[in-house]
Write a protein that holds these residues in place. Sequence first.
Motif, PDB file in Angstrom:
ATOM      1  N   PHE A  62       0.929  -1.240   0.166  1.00  0.00           N
ATOM      2  CA  PHE A  62      -0.116   0.114  -0.010  1.00  0.00           C
ATOM      3  C   PHE A  62       0.810   1.327  -0.045  1.00  0.00           C
ATOM      4  N   ILE A  63       0.685   1.942  -0.985  1.00  0.00           N
ATOM      5  CA  ILE A  63       1.365   3.491  -1.330  1.00  0.00           C
ATOM      6  C   ILE A  63       0.532   4.326  -0.642  1.00  0.00           C
ATOM      7  N   PRO A  64       1.037   5.334   0.010  1.00  0.00           N
ATOM      8  CA  PRO A  64       0.103   6.533   0.534  1.00  0.00           C
ATOM      9  C   PRO A  64      -0.272   7.310  -0.705  1.00  0.00           C
ATOM     10  N   PRO A  65      -1.505   8.184  -0.476  1.00  0.00           N
ATOM     11  CA  PRO A  65      -1.916   9.001  -1.674  1.00  0.00           C
ATOM     12  C   PRO A  65      -0.834  10.249  -1.819  1.00  0.00           C
ATOM     13  N   HIS A  66      -0.634  10.759  -2.885  1.00  0.00           N
ATOM     14  CA  HIS A  66      -0.065  11.991  -3.330  1.00  0.00           C
ATOM     15  C   HIS A  66       1.498  11.755  -3.481  1.00  0.00           C
ATOM     16  N   ARG A  67       1.947  11.047  -2.416  1.00  0.00           N
ATOM     17  CA  ARG A  67       3.502  10.975  -2.700  1.00  0.00           C
ATOM     18  C   ARG A  67       3.983   9.636  -2.068  1.00  0.00           C
ATOM     19  N   MET A  68       4.847   9.223  -3.236  1.00  0.00           N
ATOM     20  CA  MET A  68       5.604   7.684  -2.912  1.00  0.00           C
ATOM     21  C   MET A  68       6.992   8.054  -2.357  1.00  0.00           C
ATOM     22  N   LYS A  69       7.519   7.841  -1.118  1.00  0.00           N
ATOM     23  CA  LYS A  69       8.807   8.121  -0.615  1.00  0.00           C
ATOM     24  C   LYS A  69       9.735   7.239  -1.321  1.00  0.00           C
ATOM     25  N   LYS A  70      11.187   7.488  -1.095  1.00  0.00           N
ATOM     26  CA  LYS A  70      12.249   6.708  -1.737  1.00  0.00           C
ATOM     27  C   LYS A  70      12.122   5.363  -0.894  1.00  0.00           C
ATOM     28  N   ASN A 115      16.050   3.444  -9.465  1.00  0.00           N
ATOM     29  CA  ASN A 115      17.055   4.250  -9.252  1.00  0.00           C
ATOM     30  C   ASN A 115      17.468   5.508  -9.756  1.00  0.00           C
ATOM     31  N   LYS A 116      16.728   6.202 -10.667  1.00  0.00           N
ATOM     32  CA  LYS A 116      16.368   7.446 -11.259  1.00  0.00           C
ATOM     33  C   LYS A 116      16.049   8.276  -9.953  1.00  0.00           C
ATOM     34  N   PHE A 117      15.259   7.715  -9.066  1.00  0.00           N
ATOM     35  CA  PHE A 117      14.684   8.473  -7.849  1.00  0.00           C
ATOM     36  C   PHE A 117      15.321   8.242  -6.835  1.00  0.00           C
ATOM     37  N   VAL A 118      16.072   7.152  -6.557  1.00  0.00           N
ATOM     38  CA  VAL A 118      16.894   6.909  -5.187  1.00  0.00           C
ATOM     39  C   VAL A 118      18.153   6.816  -5.452  1.00  0.00           C
ATOM     40  N   SER A 119      18.944   7.863  -4.882  1.00  0.00           N
ATOM     41  CA  SER A 119      20.575   7.728  -5.065  1.00  0.00           C
ATOM     42  C   SER A 119      21.083   7.677  -3.491  1.00  0.00           C
ATOM     43  N   ALA A 120      22.069   6.722  -3.550  1.00  0.00           N
ATOM     44  CA  ALA A 120      22.989   6.590  -2.395  1.00  0.00           C
ATOM     45  C   ALA A 120      24.150   5.899  -2.908  1.00  0.00           C
ATOM     46  N   ARG A 121      25.373   6.254  -2.193  1.00  0.00           N
ATOM     47  CA  ARG A 121      26.642   5.670  -2.597  1.00  0.00           C
ATOM     48  C   ARG A 121      26.590   4.030  -2.345  1.00  0.00           C
ATOM     49  N   ASN A 122      25.855   3.574  -1.256  1.00  0.00           N
ATOM     50  CA  ASN A 122      25.965   2.303  -0.929  1.00  0.00           C
ATOM     51  C   ASN A 122      24.893   1.549  -1.222  1.00  0.00           C
ATOM     52  N   LEU A 123      23.786   1.886  -2.020  1.00  0.00           N
ATOM     53  CA  LEU A 123      23.023   1.095  -2.427  1.00  0.00           C
ATOM     54  C   LEU A 123      23.111   0.492  -3.819  1.00  0.00           C
ATOM     55  N   PRO A 124      22.707  -0.956  -3.755  1.00  0.00           N
ATOM     56  CA  PRO A 124      23.037  -1.638  -5.090  1.00  0.00           C
ATOM     57  C   PRO A 124      21.637  -1.078  -5.806  1.00  0.00           C
ATOM     58  N   GLN A 125      21.894  -1.476  -7.352  1.00  0.00           N
ATOM     59  CA  GLN A 125      21.082  -1.173  -8.388  1.00  0.00           C
ATOM     60  C   GLN A 125      19.806  -1.659  -7.939  1.00  0.00           C
ATOM     61  N   LEU A 126      18.624  -0.842  -8.065  1.00  0.00           N
ATOM     62  CA  LEU A 126      17.305  -1.497  -7.578  1.00  0.00           C
ATOM     63  C   LEU A 126      16.653  -2.057  -8.681  1.00  0.00           C
ATOM     64  N   GLN A 127      15.599  -2.725  -8.560  1.00  0.00           N
ATOM     65  CA  GLN A 127      14.826  -3.308  -9.425  1.00  0.00           C
ATOM     66  C   GLN A 127      13.482  -3.845  -8.831  1.00  0.00           C
ATOM     67  N   VAL A 128      12.528  -3.425  -9.254  1.00  0.00           N
ATOM     68  CA  VAL A 128      11.236  -3.832  -8.561  1.00  0.00           C
ATOM     69  C   VAL A 128      10.474  -4.641  -9.461  1.00  0.00           C
ATOM     70  N   SER A 129      10.355  -6.115  -9.060  1.00  0.00           N
ATOM     71  CA  SER A 129       9.412  -6.971  -9.835  1.00  0.00           C
ATOM     72  C   SER A 129       7.983  -6.899  -9.510  1.00  0.00           C
ATOM     73  N   LEU A 130       7.277  -6.334 -10.393  1.00  0.00           N
ATOM     74  CA  LEU A 130       5.686  -6.314 -10.169  1.00  0.00           C
ATOM     75  C   LEU A 130       5.018  -7.367 -10.841  1.00  0.00           C
ATOM     76  N   PHE A 131       3.765  -7.714 -10.210  1.00  0.00           N
ATOM     77  CA  PHE A 131       3.103  -8.522 -10.816  1.00  0.00           C
ATOM     78  C   PHE A 131       2.447  -8.106 -11.893  1.00  0.00           C
ATOM     79  N   SER A 132       2.541  -8.736 -13.080  1.00  0.00           N
ATOM     80  CA  SER A 132       1.935  -8.341 -14.324  1.00  0.00           C
ATOM     81  C   SER A 132       0.417  -9.009 -14.730  1.00  0.00           C
TER      82      SER A 132
END
Length: 188
Positions: A62-70, A115-132
Amino acid sequence: MSLQDVPGWGDDINLVRYLRIITAFLLEQRSKDYAKLAGSRAMDEAAMCGQLQHSITACLYFIPPHRMKKIDLILMAAISQLVTVIPVIGKADSMTEAELAKYRSEVLKMLANPNKFVSARNLPQLQVSLFSFAESILADLGIEKQQLPVAIVTSRDTEPVTDAAFLASIGLEGITNPVQPVRRYKWG
């Protein structure tokens, strides 16, 4: 099918601890089913059909309305390494139809390239696997691709639905005394 409710991260200061708790729970459930399958010669019908008793196959996030956080992107990326994520916009009644359409588009962009919206030096490449969802299922439900992610209106108050054309358009023309959730505000 069974549902397991897990509290959201809220304002927890230690998000790493929260993520460890969630992933440990998912792995523990999976481990129970592996132990059952590995230790049993006589598999039951449910296990043979892929319906394991403990394993979790999808996460309604569940994502809050109006703004998804990093942090939501980071958590969905981590959880989706173990189970498929189905993003759901909660409290969607707090947005106009135009705001909801724009927000859905923003959420899908963020999930497609976190990865375009979350940047940090020690964070691996992010990939979100969504249900299709299969297009035939969406068509049967009367949902178009631009209506994803699903948005939820939450209310215990209901009002009768009297528009026969509307009921027919969503396949509910035979329902006796149909109702829909409604929000009532002091200002009207």
